[in-house]
Design a protein around this motif. Structure first.
Motif, PDB file in Angstrom:
ATOM      1  N   THR B  47      25.207  67.421  93.709  1.00  0.00           N
ATOM      2  CA  THR B  47      26.466  67.180  92.987  1.00  0.00           C
ATOM      3  C   THR B  47      26.905  68.440  92.249  1.00  0.00           C
ATOM      4  O   THR B  47      28.089  68.800  92.247  1.00  0.00           O
ATOM      5  CB  THR B  47      26.291  66.008  92.000  1.00  0.00           C
ATOM      6  OG1 THR B  47      25.952  64.837  92.737  1.00  0.00           O
ATOM      7  CG2 THR B  47      27.550  65.760  91.206  1.00  0.00           C
ATOM      8  N   ASP B 169      31.251  63.864  97.644  1.00  0.00           N
ATOM      9  CA  ASP B 169      29.924  63.690  97.061  1.00  0.00           C
ATOM     10  C   ASP B 169      29.461  62.272  97.357  1.00  0.00           C
ATOM     11  O   ASP B 169      29.982  61.309  96.796  1.00  0.00           O
ATOM     12  CB  ASP B 169      30.000  63.941  95.549  1.00  0.00           C
ATOM     13  CG  ASP B 169      28.604  64.029  94.943  1.00  0.00           C
ATOM     14  OD1 ASP B 169      27.624  64.066  95.720  1.00  0.00           O
ATOM     15  OD2 ASP B 169      28.508  64.045  93.700  1.00  0.00           O
ATOM     16  N   GLU B 170      28.512  62.170  98.280  1.00  0.00           N
ATOM     17  CA  GLU B 170      27.972  60.887  98.699  1.00  0.00           C
ATOM     18  C   GLU B 170      29.070  59.870  98.994  1.00  0.00           C
ATOM     19  O   GLU B 170      29.157  58.822  98.361  1.00  0.00           O
ATOM     20  CB  GLU B 170      27.027  60.322  97.624  1.00  0.00           C
ATOM     21  CG  GLU B 170      26.088  61.401  97.134  1.00  0.00           C
ATOM     22  CD  GLU B 170      24.727  60.846  96.772  1.00  0.00           C
ATOM     23  OE1 GLU B 170      24.411  59.740  97.221  1.00  0.00           O
ATOM     24  OE2 GLU B 170      23.993  61.545  96.064  1.00  0.00           O
TER      25      GLU B 170
HETATM   26 MG   LIG Z   1      24.667  63.612  92.941  1.00  0.00          MG
END
Ligand SMILES: [Mg+2]
Ligand SMILES: Nc1ncnc2c1ncn2[C@@H]1O[C@H](COP(=O)(O)OP(=O)(O)OP(=O)(O)O)[C@@H](O)[C@H]1O
Lengths: 690, 224
Positions: B47, B169-170
Motif C-alpha cells: 500500500t 490497491d487490492e
Molecule cells: Mg495494504
C-alpha cells in the motif's frame, strides 16, 4: 458541473434532517422577526414622528444658545421641564429665519407646569358668592338677585350636608385638636341658624368669612390639579398643527388670554372621580371584555365609588335634589326619600346592572351634578414657579378643551395644555418694566409679606407640606392670586421672550440642509439660538424607536449567531463523517477549491432557502395584518401608532439587508469547517472503513 | 521513457515517537502498458508503494517519478492535477460517492477535468458504462449495487479520463473469488486493448500469477 456541486451540497442538508430542521427554524424565525420587526418598528417610527411633530415639535426646534440643558419638550426623565433659558426677541428671530426659503412657519412656545388648588367645596361656593356680590356691587347687569339667592341656597345645602355628616360621624374632618373641632362645629351651627341668613346680603363679607375660615376647615381640600402647559401663539399653533381640534368649548378668540385644557387631562384629572371610575369600568368591560366578577381591580373601583359618594353628592345643584330623588326612586324601585341612601343603592354595581346604570348615570343623573372640577368658561387660578424661583399666579379663563386628531386619548400627546403666550410669560416671570411697577404697587397696597422660598417649595413639593402652611400664608397665596387677576385686561404690552419655537419646513426631507442654513443665519445675524431636529427635541421619547431598533437588531443578531454556530457544528460533523469521501474526491483529482465550493453552496442553500421562507411568511403577515393594521392597545400605543391602528408595509431595503446579513453570517460559519475539509489528505481515501 | 520510476525510495512512518520503516530503499521502473502486480505478505509495504505512486503520499527519501515528474518537486495543486490527468484509482472498498448514481460517479472526474464538451462527455461515460457492463444500471445508486458492480463502476471512473496509469490497491479483496476474477479479467482486457499501464497489489496467488510482471515485496524491500 454546477449541478454536481448542488447534488453534493444538498445531500448533507437531507442527511441531517433534524439539524437542518433546527437551523432552518431558527433562520426562518430570525428572518421573519427581522423583516416583520423592522416593518413594525418603521411604522412606529413614522407614527411617532407624526405624533410628535404634529402635536408639539414641528420639524425643528430652536432655543437659546446659552441653554443649560438640552431641550426636551416632553420634560426631563424626572418630569421637570428642561432648563433651556430663553431667547429675548421673537420678532427678530422670526424675521431672520423666514428669509430661508424652506422655512414655512415659526411658532414660539415654552413649556412649564402650574398647580391649581380647587380648595374644598365650601370654599368654592363661598368664593362664588363673593364674586357675585362684588359684581353686583359694580352693577353688573348679568348678576341678578335670583342668582345670588340660588348660590346662597347651594351653600346652605352644602352646610346642611356637612352637618348631617358630622352627626353621623362620616365627615372627613381634618382639624388637629379637639377644641378646634368643637369650635368649628359651633360655628357650623351658627351658620345653619335661620337668623344667620336673614341679614346675609347686608353682611355678606363677614358671614362669608366665617363660613370660609371657620367652617370650611371641617372639610378636606380637594386634591391639587397639576397642569403641564405649553405657552404659545395660539393662532399660529392652530394654523400649523393641522391635527389640533377643539373638543369642548371654543378656541380662544384672537387677542384674548386664556387656557385650553387637553381633553385627555380634562377627562382624567379634572373630571369627578366617581364618573371617571365609571368610565374606567366601562372601558374595561366593553373594550377589554373584562368581567367585573373576575377582576379585583374593577371590584376595587366599585368599592371606592361607594365609599366616596360624597364627592359626587356635594357637586349636586341643590335645586334639582327633588327631581333626582324621584328619578332614582323610580329607577331603583325603592321607597326611600334620602338621596344619599338612594345613591348608595345606585352604586351597588354588579356585572348585570353595570351597563344600564352607566347609561342612566350619564343620561339621567349627570346633568344635575358638576362632573368636572373646572367648567368650560370658568376662570381658574394657576400658580406656577417662575424662572427665578418665586411663585407667580394668574387667573385665566378656560375656554375649552382640545386634542389632536388620530391620537386623541394619548397621555403623551395630552401631556400638556395650552395657554396664550402672554399669560405664559407672566407665569414664567417675564415682566416688562411697567408690569413690574404695577405689581409692586399692588403689593405695597396690600402689605403682602414675602413668602420664603422654602414655603413655596413646600407648596409645589407635596400637598402634605402645603397643608402645614399657616392659614395666614395660605391666605396670602390666594391674595396674590387676586392681586394678579387681569384676565379681562387687554394685552397691551409687548413682550417678545420665548423659550423655544417650533419650525415647520416646506420640505421636511431637507432637514439637514435647513439646520445648516439656520445655523448660518444664526451666526450672521447673531440670534443666539440653537437648532435641533424634532427627534432630539423630544428627548427620551424620540429616542425610543432607536432603542426599539437596537433591541430588535440585537435579538435577531443573537438568533442568527445561534444559527451560525449550529451551521458550523453540523458542517463540522459532516466533515468528520465524510473524511473518506472527501479523501476520495481529493485522490481522484478534486482540488481544494472544489470542496470549498461544496461547503459554500451547502450553507448558501440552507440560509437562502430558510430565510426566504421566513421572509415570505413575514411578508404574508405584513400584507394581511399590516394592511388592516394592529389595533392600538391602550392610549400610549395610539400615540406611537399615531392613530387607532398601526399599519405597516414591507421595507424592501431592510429585507435586502437582512438577507445580506444572513448570507454573511453563514459565510463566516462555513469558513472553519471548509478549512478543516480542505486539510483532509487524499490518503484518507485509502483507509478502509473499519 | 518510464511512466513510473522509483529510485531508492525510503518511507518511514512515525508511530508516536517510534520510526517505522515501511520502505527501506525500493527501486523499480514500469514500462508503458505493463500489467504489474505488487505482491507480498501483509505489512510488506504494498500500500505504501501504491500511495507514493498515486501521489497521495510523499517519500521520506529517494525519488518517485511519475510521467517524468519528480513528485517531491510538486506542490499540492500540481499533485492534484497529476492525479486527475495522469492517474486513475481503483480502491479496495470501491469509494463511490453515495449520493451520485452510476452515471454521475463515472462522470465526476470528467467534470473536474473540464476538457470535454457535454456531448463528448456523455459519449465517453456511456462508452465506459457499456464497457464495464452496467448499461442497465446507470441510474442506480452505489447502495443499490453488488460489490462486483460497484468495483466495475470504480474501474469505469478510473478509466474515464483515459489516464496513463491505473492504480489499484487490492481491488479484489472485498469480493468473492469469482467476482474478483471477473474484475481482473476486465482490467486485463482494457490493458491489452487500450495499453493502459496497470499496477495493483494483491495477496491472492491465483491473481498474482495472471500478471506479466510481479514485484515481490518483503519487509519494505523488493525480493529478487
Ligand atoms: Mg495494504
Ligand atoms: N499510517 C501508518 N502509520 C504507521 N505505520 C504504518 C502506517 N501505514 C503503514 N504502516 C506500517 O508500514 C508497514 C507497511 O504497511 P503497508 O500498509 O504498506 O503494508 P501492506 O503490504 O499494504 O499490508 P497489507 O497487505 O496488510 O495491506 C507496516 O509495518 C505498517 O504497520
Amino acid at each position: 458541473m454546477n449541478w454536481i456541486l448542488f447534488k453534493l451540497a444538498f445531500r448533507n442538508i437531507f442527511l441531517h434532517k433534524m439539524k437542518t430542521l433546527i437551523v432552518g427554524s431558527i433562520l426562518i424565525f430570525g428572518s421573519f422577526l427581522a423583516v416583520m420587526g423592522n416593518s413594525i418598528v418603521d411604522a412606529i417610527a413614522s407614527g411617532m414622528k407624526n405624533s410628535i411633530t404634529q402635536s408639539v415639535t414641528g420639524d425643528l426646534q430652536i432655543y437659546s444658545e446659552k441653554a443649560k440643558e438640552a431641550l426636551s419638550v416632553f420634560g426631563n426623565i424626572d418630569g421637570s421641564p428642561s432648563d433651556v433659558g430663553y431667547v429675548p426677541n421673537f420678532d427678530k428671530v422670526k424675521t431672520a429665519l423666514l428669509k430661508h426659503s424652506n422655512i414655512r412657519s415659526i411658532i414660539p412656545m415654552g413649556g412649564n407646569f402650574a398647580l391649581m388648588n380647587p380648595g374644598n367645596f365650601i370654599d368654592i361656593q363661598v368664593e362664588k358668592l363673593r364674586t357675585l356680590y362684588k359684581k353686583k356691587a359694580l352693577k353688573d347687569p348679568q348678576v341678578s338677585s335670583l342668582e345670588i339667592e340660588s348660590a346662597k341656597q347651594q351653600l346652605l345645602f352644602l352646610l346642611n350636608d356637612l352637618n348631617e355628616g358630622v352627626k353621623q360621624n362620616r365627615a372627613e374632618v381634618i382639624l388637629d385638636t379637639q377644641s378646634e373641632l368643637e369650635s368649628a362645629q359651633r360655628d357650623l351651627q351658627i351658620a345653619l341658624a335661620p337668623s344667620f341668613w336673614e341679614d346675609f346680603d347686608d353682611n355678606f363679607e363677614s358671614k362669608l368669612e366665617l363660613i370660609g375660615n371657620k367652617v370650611a376647615p371641617l372639610v378636606f381640600d380637594d386634591s391639587m390639579l397639576y397642569f403641564n402647559y405649553l405657552g404659545t401663539d395660539l393662532e399660529a399653533f392652530k394654523n400649523n398643527f393641522p391635527q389640533f381640534e377643539i373638543v369642548k368649548g371654543q378656541f380662544i378668540p384672537e387677542g384674548e388670554r386664556g387656557f385650553l385644557i387637553h381633553d385627555y387631562v380634562y377627562e382624567t384629572m379634572v373630571k369627578n372621580r366617581i364618573a371617571r371610575r365609571m368610565d374606567e369600568i366601562k372601558k374595561a368591560v366593553v373594550e377589554d371584555q373584562q368581567k367585573i366578577s373576575e377582576s379585583k381591580e374593577l371590584q376595587e373601583l366599585i368599592k371606592a365609588n361607594k365609599e366616596q359618594i360624597a364627592e359626587l353628592y356635594l357637586t349636586l345643584d341643590y335645586s334639582h335634589k327633588p327631581v333626582l330623588t324621584q328619578k332614582l326612586k323610580t329607577y331603583l324601585n325603592k321607597e326611600e326619600e334620602d338621596l344619599r341612601l338612594l345613591l348608595d343603592h345606585f352604586f351597588e354595581i354588579q356585572e348585570e346592572n353595570f351597563l344600564s346604570r352607566y347609561d342612566f348615570f350619564y343620561k339621567e343623573m349627570a346633568p344635575y351634578f358638576q362632573l368636572y372640577k373646572i367648567s368650560i368658561g370658568d376662570v381658574i387660578p394657576l400658580t406656577a414657579m417662575t424662572k427665578v424661583g418665586n411663585s407667580s399666579a394668574i387667573n385665566v379663563k378656560v375656554w375649552g378643551t382640545f386634542h389632536f386628531k388620530s391620537f386623541e386619548n394619548s397621555p403623551l400627546a395630552g401631556s400638556f395644555s395650552l395657554i396664550d403666550l402672554n399669560s405664559f410669560r407672566d407665569l414664567y416671570g417675564f415682566l416688562t418694566e411697567s408690569r413690574r411697577k404695577q405689581n409692586q404697587e399692588i403689593a405695597s397696597e396690600m402689605g403682602v409679606l414675602d413668602l420664603s422660598k422654602d414655603d413655596l417649595e413646600a407648596i409645589f413639593g407635596d400637598d402634605k407640606k402645603a397643608e402645614e402652611l399657616s392659614e395666614a400664608q395660605q391666605a396670602q397665596v390666594s391674595q396674590e392670586k387676586i392681586a394678579e387677576n387681569y384676565t379681562d385686561a387687554p394685552v397691551v404690552e409687548k413682550n417678545e421672550a420665548f423659550i423655544n419655537a417650533a419650525l415647520f419646513l416646506k420640505d421636511s426631507s431637507q432637514m439637514e440642509d435647513s439646520i445648516a442654513a439656520i445655523q448660518e443665519i444664526n451666526k450672521q445675524e447673531n440670534l443666539g439660538i440653537k437648532v435641533v431636529d424634532w427627534r432630539s427635541a423630544s428627548g427620551m421619547v424620540g429616542q425610543m424607536t432607536i432603542a426599539l431598533r437596537i433591541i430588535l437588531f440585537g435579538f435577531v443578531l443573537i438568533l442568527f449567531m445561534i444559527a451560525a454556530l449550529m451551521i458550523m457544528n453540523s458542517l463540522l460533523m459532516a466533515t468528520m463523517e465524510r473524511q473518506q469521501e472527501i479523501g476520495t474526491m481529493r485522490a481522484i483529482g478534486a482540488p481544494k477549491g472544489f470542496l470549498y465550493k461544496i461547503y459554500l453552496i451547502e450553507t448558501a442553500v440552507t440560509s437562502i432557502l430558510f430565510s426566504f421562507i421566513g421572509t415570505v411568511l413575514a411578508l404574508a403577515v405584513i400584507y394581511t395584518v399590516g394592511r388592516d393594521g394592529i389595533p392600538a392597545q391602550g392610549d400610549v400605543a395610539k400615540f406611537f401608532f399615531s392613530g387607532p391602528r398601526l399599519h405597516f408595509y414591507p421595507q424592501w431595503g431592510q429585507i435586502l439587508v437582512v438577507f445580506i446579513i444572513i448570507l454573511f453570517i453563514s459565510f463566516i460559519a462555513t469558513q472553519y469547517p471548509a478549512w478543516r475539509a480542505m486539510k483532509i489528505s487524499p490518503l484518507r481515501a485509502m483507509q478502509n472503513r473499519d | 521513457m518510464h511512466p513510473i520510476e522509483l529510485v531508492n525510495v525510503k518511507k518511514d512512518y512515525l508511530l508516536g515517537n517510534v520510526r517505522v520503516p515501511a520502505l527501506k530503499g525500493v527501486s523499480f521502473a514500469i514500462e508503458p502498458g505493463e500489467f504489474t502486480v505488487i505482491a507480498g505478505p501483509s505489512g510488506s509495504g504494498k500500500t505504501t508503494v501504491l500511495n507514493l505512486i498515486g501521489c497521495v503520499d510523499t517519500a521520506t527519501e529517494g525519488d518517485v517519478v511519475i510521467a517524468s515528474k519528480k513528485t517531491s518537486d510538486l506542490n499540492d495543486r500540481e499533485l492534484t492535477s497529476l492525479r486527475l490527468n495522469t492517474l486513475g484509482f481503483i480502491f479496495q472498498s470501491f469509494n463511490l460517492i453515495p449520493v451520485l448514481d452510476v452515471y454521475d460517479n463515472i462522470e465526476f472526474p470528467l467534470l473536474l477535468k473540464k476538457d470535454l464538451t457535454p456531448k463528448q462527455r456523455k459519449e465517453r461515460v456511456d462508452y465506459f458504462i457499456e464497457r464495464v457492463g452496467l448499461k442497465n444500471h446507470r441510474k442506480h445508486r452505489p447502495s443499490e449495487l453488488s460489490g462486483g458492480q460497484r468495483q466495475r463502476v470504480a474501474i469505469a471512473r478510473a478509466l474515464v479520463t483515459k489516464p496513463q496509469i491505473v492504480l489499484a490497491d487490492e481491488p479484489t479483496a472485498n469480493l468473492d473469488s469469482k467476482t474478483g476474477q471477473s474484475i481482473i479479467d476486465l482490467m486485463k482486457e482494457i490493458n491489452s486493448i487500450d495499453k493502459t499501464t496497470f499496477i495493483f497489489s494483491t495477496h491472492d496467488y491465483s491473481i498474482m500469477n495472471q500478471a506479466r510482471r510481479i514485484i515481490q515485496l518483503q519487509d519494505g524491500m523488493i525480493l529478487k
